[in-house]
Scaffold this motif. Sequence first.
Motif, PDB file in Angstrom:
ATOM      1  N   PRO A  77      51.970  36.446  26.736  1.00 31.66           N
ATOM      2  CA  PRO A  77      52.462  35.521  27.855  1.00 31.66           C
ATOM      3  C   PRO A  77      52.649  36.102  29.046  1.00 31.66           C
ATOM      4  O   PRO A  77      53.208  37.406  28.786  1.00 31.66           O
ATOM      5  N   GLN A  78      52.694  35.294  30.111  1.00 25.60           N
ATOM      6  CA  GLN A  78      52.911  36.000  31.468  1.00 25.60           C
ATOM      7  C   GLN A  78      54.577  36.000  31.435  1.00 25.60           C
ATOM      8  O   GLN A  78      55.209  35.203  30.897  1.00 25.60           O
ATOM      9  N   THR A  79      54.764  37.078  32.284  1.00 24.97           N
ATOM     10  CA  THR A  79      56.300  37.449  32.403  1.00 24.97           C
ATOM     11  C   THR A  79      56.418  37.517  34.003  1.00 24.97           C
ATOM     12  O   THR A  79      55.414  37.467  34.914  1.00 24.97           O
ATOM     13  N   GLU A  80      57.569  37.909  34.303  1.00 22.24           N
ATOM     14  CA  GLU A  80      57.929  38.229  35.807  1.00 22.24           C
ATOM     15  C   GLU A  80      57.130  39.479  36.358  1.00 22.24           C
ATOM     16  O   GLU A  80      56.918  39.336  37.396  1.00 22.24           O
ATOM     17  N   ALA A  81      56.740  40.298  35.186  1.00 26.24           N
ATOM     18  CA  ALA A  81      56.148  41.506  35.752  1.00 26.24           C
ATOM     19  C   ALA A  81      54.629  41.174  35.653  1.00 26.24           C
ATOM     20  O   ALA A  81      54.030  42.161  36.319  1.00 26.24           O
ATOM     21  N   SER A  82      54.214  40.327  35.308  1.00 23.16           N
ATOM     22  CA  SER A  82      52.629  40.042  35.235  1.00 23.16           C
ATOM     23  C   SER A  82      52.041  40.134  36.801  1.00 23.16           C
ATOM     24  O   SER A  82      52.714  39.501  37.580  1.00 23.16           O
ATOM     25  N   LYS A  83      50.777  40.727  36.917  1.00 25.62           N
ATOM     26  CA  LYS A  83      50.192  40.649  38.011  1.00 25.62           C
ATOM     27  C   LYS A  83      48.974  40.580  38.102  1.00 25.62           C
ATOM     28  O   LYS A  83      48.242  40.750  37.073  1.00 25.62           O
ATOM     29  N   MET A  84      47.997  40.415  39.297  1.00 26.99           N
ATOM     30  CA  MET A  84      46.786  40.533  39.321  1.00 26.99           C
ATOM     31  C   MET A  84      46.214  41.541  40.454  1.00 26.99           C
ATOM     32  O   MET A  84      46.892  41.613  41.269  1.00 26.99           O
ATOM     33  N   LEU A  85      45.297  42.330  39.886  1.00 26.72           N
ATOM     34  CA  LEU A  85      44.884  43.475  40.803  1.00 26.72           C
ATOM     35  C   LEU A  85      43.452  42.865  41.299  1.00 26.72           C
ATOM     36  O   LEU A  85      42.629  42.767  40.504  1.00 26.72           O
ATOM     37  N   VAL A  86      43.342  43.025  42.452  1.00 26.02           N
ATOM     38  CA  VAL A  86      42.094  42.602  43.237  1.00 26.02           C
ATOM     39  C   VAL A  86      41.222  44.199  43.360  1.00 26.02           C
ATOM     40  O   VAL A  86      41.729  44.951  44.201  1.00 26.02           O
ATOM     41  N   LEU A  87      40.102  44.292  42.872  1.00 28.15           N
ATOM     42  CA  LEU A  87      39.489  45.585  42.973  1.00 28.15           C
ATOM     43  C   LEU A  87      38.096  45.245  43.592  1.00 28.15           C
ATOM     44  O   LEU A  87      37.467  44.226  43.439  1.00 28.15           O
ATOM     45  N   GLU A  88      37.767  46.417  44.215  1.00 28.85           N
ATOM     46  CA  GLU A  88      36.315  46.533  44.763  1.00 28.85           C
ATOM     47  C   GLU A  88      35.570  47.699  43.840  1.00 28.85           C
ATOM     48  O   GLU A  88      35.865  48.669  43.844  1.00 28.85           O
ATOM     49  N   VAL A  89      34.535  47.139  43.040  1.00 30.37           N
ATOM     50  CA  VAL A  89      33.935  48.032  42.123  1.00 30.37           C
ATOM     51  C   VAL A  89      32.309  48.007  42.436  1.00 30.37           C
ATOM     52  O   VAL A  89      31.647  47.258  42.740  1.00 30.37           O
ATOM     53  N   ASP A  90      31.602  49.275  42.239  1.00 30.30           N
ATOM     54  CA  ASP A  90      30.351  49.439  42.496  1.00 30.30           C
ATOM     55  C   ASP A  90      29.733  48.918  41.208  1.00 30.30           C
ATOM     56  O   ASP A  90      29.969  49.534  40.283  1.00 30.30           O
ATOM     57  N   LEU A  91      28.846  47.972  41.497  1.00 28.98           N
ATOM     58  CA  LEU A  91      28.110  47.535  40.395  1.00 28.98           C
ATOM     59  C   LEU A  91      26.679  47.546  40.653  1.00 28.98           C
ATOM     60  O   LEU A  91      26.032  46.838  41.461  1.00 28.98           O
ATOM     61  N   ALA A  92      25.717  48.518  40.129  1.00 31.94           N
ATOM     62  CA  ALA A  92      24.275  48.200  40.175  1.00 31.94           C
ATOM     63  C   ALA A  92      24.022  48.593  41.932  1.00 31.94           C
ATOM     64  O   ALA A  92      23.153  48.273  42.474  1.00 31.94           O
ATOM     65  N   GLY A  93      24.857  49.522  42.303  1.00 34.11           N
ATOM     66  CA  GLY A  93      24.553  50.156  43.925  1.00 34.11           C
ATOM     67  C   GLY A  93      25.426  48.982  44.702  1.00 34.11           C
ATOM     68  O   GLY A  93      25.198  49.257  46.005  1.00 34.11           O
ATOM     69  N   GLU A  94      25.791  47.828  44.244  1.00 32.15           N
ATOM     70  CA  GLU A  94      26.597  47.019  45.217  1.00 32.15           C
ATOM     71  C   GLU A  94      27.970  46.808  45.040  1.00 32.15           C
ATOM     72  O   GLU A  94      28.424  46.965  43.624  1.00 32.15           O
ATOM     73  N   ALA A  99      38.885  40.436  40.120  1.00 36.13           N
ATOM     74  CA  ALA A  99      40.498  40.493  39.886  1.00 36.13           C
ATOM     75  C   ALA A  99      40.553  40.901  38.340  1.00 36.13           C
ATOM     76  O   ALA A  99      39.877  40.329  37.725  1.00 36.13           O
ATOM     77  N   VAL A 100      41.417  41.538  37.989  1.00 37.02           N
ATOM     78  CA  VAL A 100      41.908  41.809  36.660  1.00 37.02           C
ATOM     79  C   VAL A 100      43.385  41.500  36.393  1.00 37.02           C
ATOM     80  O   VAL A 100      44.256  41.571  37.453  1.00 37.02           O
ATOM     81  N   ALA A 101      44.020  40.970  35.302  1.00 39.26           N
ATOM     82  CA  ALA A 101      45.169  40.631  34.978  1.00 39.26           C
ATOM     83  C   ALA A 101      45.902  41.869  34.420  1.00 39.26           C
ATOM     84  O   ALA A 101      45.425  42.694  33.875  1.00 39.26           O
ATOM     85  N   ALA A 102      47.160  42.296  34.549  1.00 41.02           N
ATOM     86  CA  ALA A 102      47.821  43.132  34.083  1.00 41.02           C
ATOM     87  C   ALA A 102      49.243  42.561  33.477  1.00 41.02           C
ATOM     88  O   ALA A 102      49.843  41.568  34.379  1.00 41.02           O
TER      89      ALA A 102
END
Length: 164
Positions: A77-94, A99-102
Amino acid sequence: MTNVVDLKTAALMTVVTMRLGRQLLAIPASALREILDPLPVTRVPTADRSVWGVINVRGAVVPLAELRFAFGIAEEPQTEASKMLVLEVDLAGEPIVVAVAADAVLEVTELDRTTMEPLPPKGSSWPQSFVHGVFRTKKGLHLLPNLPGIFAAQAAMPGPAVTQ
């Protein structure tokens, strides 16, 4: 331009450590765009658990990928410590934005790439292609996920793909 760290040349990697369940992950800081408190998620019909929704980040629609699914980590379950990280990742050269949840974001630290250990060939429930390696630290074992490998596998699954 992509912000993805070149794992072959950087001796010290600056990483953001996060927790999913009891598992610690090290995300290259160069891939991090921002850390957010959890946002409302719009579910995508017919999407599987790996990329099950999208979030609105300052007017941009960003897919929410679930690393728990890739690593077989049970939902919490989500708590006060839960976050979302917005990432930029190279996928097939682009570059893609995803976003991923933590369950918690712990710290920014440096890890010495030369101390990274390979994932054992047997005895691990994690797919080899999803992990660059592991680091033993005073705080525990940190996985360095292969984000492009994970997202490429998720994009290849039937249903909505990770795109930007």
